[in-house]
Design an enzyme around this catalytic site. Structure first.
Site, mmCIF file in Angstrom:
data_model
loop_
_atom_site.group_PDB
_atom_site.id
_atom_site.type_symbol
_atom_site.label_atom_id
_atom_site.label_comp_id
_atom_site.label_asym_id
_atom_site.label_seq_id
_atom_site.Cartn_x
_atom_site.Cartn_y
_atom_site.Cartn_z
ATOM 1 N N HIS A 48 0.859 -1.189 0.000
ATOM 2 C CA HIS A 48 0.000 0.000 0.000
ATOM 3 C C HIS A 48 0.896 1.239 0.000
ATOM 4 O O HIS A 48 1.951 1.258 0.599
ATOM 5 C CB HIS A 48 -0.886 0.019 1.257
ATOM 6 N N ASP A 91 -7.904 -5.287 -0.105
ATOM 7 C CA ASP A 91 -8.390 -6.169 -1.183
ATOM 8 C C ASP A 91 -8.032 -7.626 -0.993
ATOM 9 O O ASP A 91 -8.492 -8.470 -1.769
ATOM 10 C CB ASP A 91 -7.814 -5.676 -2.525
#
Ligand code: SDX
Length: 428
Positions: A306, A363
């Site tokens: 991320h 996700d």
């Protein structure tokens, strides 16, 4: 004396003001840089660049903190329903009973699509990706609701907000029905937001549909944890498009397109495709971790890493726990969930991932819950968009309300040809 930073460039010395946010984040204000020095900044991918001040969402990537309007994501996911969180993000405070009832009622009066909009679905091929359908139909809303498009008119903006929040589930469910050749199911306004969506997705006219409360609980949590994430790619896109005074439907449609990318919201679909590939490859998790470390391979562990979180994504923790509970309750033994857990275990003890602080993100596990609910893989990113909609709207509104609002237009460093004499075609 406010803090500042000195910039020395050639014979120019400039004091750059340092601004500080309410959570002690600091930034160099370079808004006068070009005027004072002729210099611009360059920051590919905006890794070090703040685009705006915002009061909507706070992230702390090092500590894995996520708050919407000051409320911890863990509290909101545990105690709220999604419509309540929509209100919080868009209007800034948790609603009281009367405000929430009024908001729900306003949404209920807009859940149906104009009957002529249904004809769009006749034109799409059956295998059209639902994100393409979503962005197309959302953009087309500006042709059906031309009575209220002015970003400067608060009443227009309000009804656009109600129409978008109310209609996205209907648009999404219709795209699924189109793909399987089943009749569209009209919304039922005495159902909750998530109940209504599940019924439009899975009911058929010829028999009753029983709504599973566990599915509703899981879907409600998923929509909440996806609802906002400060200046991510799709939200920045909504702000960028909105900054030209394009209408809200056009701005949201642009956000849907940005979210579709597999490096962003499309990652949830890519994660399940990756887990399936590993399962079909004898569950050889070590092989895929090695591939992800090999730059030559170009393979990435989807759902890992991320830009901001350099610790566990708090949403991944919430989703993983919900995954466990739902699969256990449904007595489902999903091999993809086991592979995901093995992948996480192997990666988080591997120096490549540890040194780069690559952890599972939002996700990584969400697709396993969507599968358990019966959502088809191509619809995963559509559900991400449904969740992210209130965040997009909140940022669009905040951008328009800002006294610093101006069209977003970054500069560049030109690296092309210097001036060249024109050459006639006959001489080339
Ligand atoms: C979302 O911004 C948001 O807030 C997004 C989001 C939201 O709510 O809006 O949180 C939603 O988009 C989550 C991210 C979903 N995407 C994926 O899961 C795709 C896989 N992840 C990566 O592609 C990547 O981690 C990103 C895109 C998420 C972040 O990319 P960055 O910040 O530009 O990081 P990078 O590509 O520069 O990677 C830094 C290093 C590189 O290695 P080195 O060049 O330093 O040797 O880490 C490596 C990368 O190769 N790396 C990975 C990796 N992610 C980063 N290596 C293997 N597998 C990965 N998944």
């Amino acid at each position: 004396m406010p803090e500042s930073a000195k910039l020395n460039c050639g014979d120019v010395e400039l004091d750059l003001p340092v601004i500080e946010g309410t959570e002690n984040e600091k930034a160099l204000d370079v808004s006068q840089l070009r005027r004072e020095t002729g210099l611009i900044t360059l920051d590919e991918g905006y890794v070090n660049t703040g685009s705006t001040r915002s009061a909507i969402t706070f992230l702390n990537g090092e500590q894995g903190i996520l708050r919407y309007r000051g409320y911890a994501i863990e509290d909101l996911a545990q105690n709220c329903d999604f419509v309540e969180v929509c209100y919080l993000l868009i209007y800034g405070d948790l609603p009281n009973g009367e405000q929430l009832a009024e908001f729900r009622s306003a949404i209920h009066s807009h859940t149906m699509l104009h009957e002529d909009m249904r004809m769009f679905y006749d034109g799409f091929p059956r295998d059209a990706h639902p994100m393409a359908i979503l962005s197309s139909v959302v953009s087309a809303m500006s042709t059906f609701y031309q009575d209220a498009l002015d970003p400067a008119n608060p009443e227009h903006v309000e009804i656009c907000i109600h129409r978008l929040i109310a209609k996205l589930p209907t648009i999404a469910a219709y795209s699924y029905k189109k793909s399987i050749g089943q009749p569209f199911i009209y919304p039922e306004n005495d159902l909750t937001y998530c109940e209504n969506f599940l019924r439009m997705m899975f009911a058929v006219p010829c028999e009753p549909y029983e709504i599973d409360p566990d599915f509703v609980t899981a879907l409600n949590m998923l929509l909440i944890v996806h609802a906002d994430h400060e200046q991510n790619c799709s939200t920045s896109t909504v702000r960028m498009v909105g900054s030209s005074n394009a209408n809200l439907f056009a701005s949201i449609a642009a956000g849907v397109c940005a979210l579709w990318g597999p490096l962003h919201g499309g990652a949830n679909e890519a994660v399940v495709n990756m887990l399936t590939q590993i399962m079909e490859d004898d569950g050889d998790v070590e092989k895929y971790v090695a591939m992800a470390k090999d730059k030559e391979h170009g393979f990435r562990l989807m759902g890992f890493g991320h830009r901001v979180y350099k610790n566990f994504d708090p949403r991944a923790r919430i989703i993983k726990a919900a995954c466990d509970r739902l699969l256990d309750k449904m007595n489902i033994d999903d091999p993809l969930f086991h592979i995901a857990q093995q992948l996480e275990e192997v990666a988080l003890r591997d120096e490549y991932f540890v040194s780069r602080k690559l952890y599972p993100n939002v996700d990584f596990y969400s697709g396993v819950i969507y599968r358990a609910i019966g959502i088809p893989v191509p619809m995963f990113t559509v559900l991400f968009a449904m969740g992210r909609l209130p965040g997009w709207i909140a940022h669009w509104k905040e951008m328009h309300a800002s006294k610093n609002k101006r069209i977003c237009r970054p500069r560049q460093v030109y690296t092309g040809e210097n001036i060249r004499e024109f050459v006639e075609l006959s001489d080339r």
